[in-house]
Structure formats: structure tokens, C-alpha cells
Design a protein around this motif. Structure first.
Motif, PDB file in Angstrom:
ATOM      1  N   ARG A 110      52.616  31.130 -98.290  1.00  0.00           N
ATOM      2  CA  ARG A 110      52.144  30.596 -97.006  1.00  0.00           C
ATOM      3  C   ARG A 110      53.248  30.579 -95.948  1.00  0.00           C
ATOM      4  NH1 ARG A 110      48.044  25.631 -97.100  1.00  0.00           N
ATOM      5  NH2 ARG A 110      48.325  26.098 -94.895  1.00  0.00           N
ATOM      6  N   THR A 114      49.329  29.059 -90.842  1.00  0.00           N
ATOM      7  CA  THR A 114      48.061  28.359 -90.950  1.00  0.00           C
ATOM      8  C   THR A 114      46.983  29.336 -91.420  1.00  0.00           C
ATOM      9  OG1 THR A 114      47.332  28.867 -88.695  1.00  0.00           O
ATOM     10  CG2 THR A 114      48.713  26.893 -89.017  1.00  0.00           C
ATOM     11  N   GLU A 115      45.839  28.781 -91.810  1.00  0.00           N
ATOM     12  CA  GLU A 115      44.714  29.622 -92.232  1.00  0.00           C
ATOM     13  C   GLU A 115      44.260  30.526 -91.085  1.00  0.00           C
ATOM     14  OE1 GLU A 115      40.351  28.477 -93.595  1.00  0.00           O
ATOM     15  OE2 GLU A 115      41.862  27.954 -95.111  1.00  0.00           O
ATOM     16  N   GLN A 131      41.219  32.595 -99.492  1.00  0.00           N
ATOM     17  CA  GLN A 131      41.288  31.269-100.098  1.00  0.00           C
ATOM     18  C   GLN A 131      42.658  30.683 -99.765  1.00  0.00           C
ATOM     19  OE1 GLN A 131      39.845  32.862-104.183  1.00  0.00           O
ATOM     20  NE2 GLN A 131      39.711  30.641-104.297  1.00  0.00           N
ATOM     21  N   THR A 132      42.674  29.408 -99.406  1.00  0.00           N
ATOM     22  CA  THR A 132      43.934  28.753 -99.056  1.00  0.00           C
ATOM     23  C   THR A 132      44.286  27.728-100.120  1.00  0.00           C
ATOM     24  OG1 THR A 132      43.460  29.041 -96.702  1.00  0.00           O
ATOM     25  CG2 THR A 132      45.153  27.445 -97.281  1.00  0.00           C
ATOM     26  N   PHE A 137      48.217  31.911-100.002  1.00  0.00           N
ATOM     27  CA  PHE A 137      46.933  32.429 -99.556  1.00  0.00           C
ATOM     28  C   PHE A 137      46.498  33.474-100.585  1.00  0.00           C
ATOM     29  CE2 PHE A 137      48.819  31.444 -95.304  1.00  0.00           C
ATOM     30  CZ  PHE A 137      47.883  30.512 -94.892  1.00  0.00           C
TER      31      PHE A 137
END
Length: 207
Positions: A110, A114-115, A131-132, A137
């Protein structure tokens, strides 16, 4: 990979991926070079065959075992032994494979992203899903989008923990309690076989 597509990684994406994964696991360059030369016939060596075995674990869970072996008789006997010993059934070719899709799966550190940051990078390159998790990730792609997505991530300077083609279950079967223990025991036994490269299932472990 080298035997099927040639020894030049520039023209063989599967080989290039294998080399990248080997390097990330700190495999020496000489070992990589020797393996490629053996596969392409420049050096004498053992010939390995890839084969996938299929079967059903307790609770109707489907299991796939990807193997690379120099002796198919030895490998199938060992895999069958583990299925039988764990109250499971080894199936014919294709018996459970239809429950899975072949996908690219890329695990990325990561590193403060951020996502939304990651979605912007991967969707443009053609990824299917994200998917986080706490530290990683996990990006899923169609096979044809796998290399473009992996390349896009690397070009953004992100660290790829692992990138590989995997069998991803279309639907999961929820297992818990005693069934979960039995399925886990079978998967662990198969994973310990020397010839087994990867084991996949459609189990969703609840506890």
C-alpha cells in the motif's frame, strides 16, 4: 514457461513474469539462466511436465492442485493418497475446473496509497477488481489485462509483492467448525508435496 514460449523473456510474457517472481524471491541470476537453458535444450536436465489435479474435499469444496513433475505416476499417486486419507475424492480432469476462472492476481504494497489512488491507476489499465487489506492491495485482472496492469503499477513506482496467474473461484462455499478443519488439513497436506506448485479451493473459511 521457457519450454513452451522460448527462452527470450522480451517475447515471452510468462517467462518474464517467472523471472520477476524468481528475482523477488532472491533467486540467483545464474540459477535462473541455467533453468532457462535446460528448458530450451541448451543444457541437459530433467524435463518437467505441468499438470493440474482436481477433486472434492469435505463439505463439497472443490480443490485444484497445480503440479510440475518429472514423474506423473509418482505425483498422481501422492495426490490421490492425500485425498483418500482425508475423506475426499480425487476427480477426473474438468470435474471441478469449471468452477474457477483463470485470472491475473497482483499483490501490491500500500505504501500510503488510498483505495481511490489505486483505483485510478488500475482501472485505466483494465483491471477487474480491487481488494484492500491492511498492508496490501490485491488486484484481479483478466488474463489479457494482466501484463498491462502489472506494468502500470510498476511504472507508478509501487512495489509488487507477487504477480501471478491463478485459478479464482466463481462462487465460494462457506465452511466452519469441523468441516473447515478437514478442508484445511487436506489443503495443507497437498501443499507439502514437493511437486505441487499451487493449491486453490472455493472454500470460504468462517472461523
Amino acid at each position: 514457461a521457457a519450454r513452451q514460449g522460448g527462452g527470450d523473456p522480451a517475447g515471452n510474457p510468462r517467462l518474464r513474469l517467472a523471472i520477476d517472481n524468481a528475482k523477488s524471491a532472491n533467486m540467483p541470476a545464474d540459477n535462473i539462466d541455467r533453468a532457462i537453458k535446460k528448458a530450451t535444450g541448451e543444457l541437459e536436465g530433467v524435463t518437467y511436465t505441468e499438470i493440474t489435479y482436481e477433486g472434492y474435499a469435505p463439505a463439497g469444496v472443490a480443490v485444484l492442485a497445480e503440479c510440475a513433475t518429472d514423474n506423473k505416476n509418482r505425483t498422481v499417486a501422492e495426490i490421490r493418497h492425500h485425498f483418500t486419507k482425508n475423506n475426499s475424492n480425487m476427480g477426473e480432469s474438468g470435474s471441478v475446473l469449471w468452477m474457477f476462472d483463470r485470472k491475473g492476481v497482483i499483490t501490491i504494497h500500500r505504501e500510503g496509497k488510498t483505495e481511490d489512488d489505486m483505483m485510478e491507476i488500475i482501472l485505466e489499465a483494465g483491471a477487474d477488481d480491487l481488494q484492500t487489506e491492511e498492508e496490501f492491495f490485491i488486484v484481479t485482472t483478466a488474463i489479457e489485462s494482466f501484463e498491462p496492469v502489472r506494468k502500470a503499477v510498476v511504472e507508478k513506482g509501487l512495489k509488487v509483492e507477487n504477480a501471478s496467474l491463478q485459478w479464482v473461484a466463481k462462487n465460494l462455499i462457506s465452511v466452519s467448525g469441523e468441516d473447515a478443519e478437514k478442508v484445511s488439513k487436506l489443503i495443507e497436506a497437498i501443499e507439502e508435496c514437493d511437486d505441487v506448485q499451487n493449491v486453490y479451493s472455493n472454500a470460504d473459511f468462517k472461523d
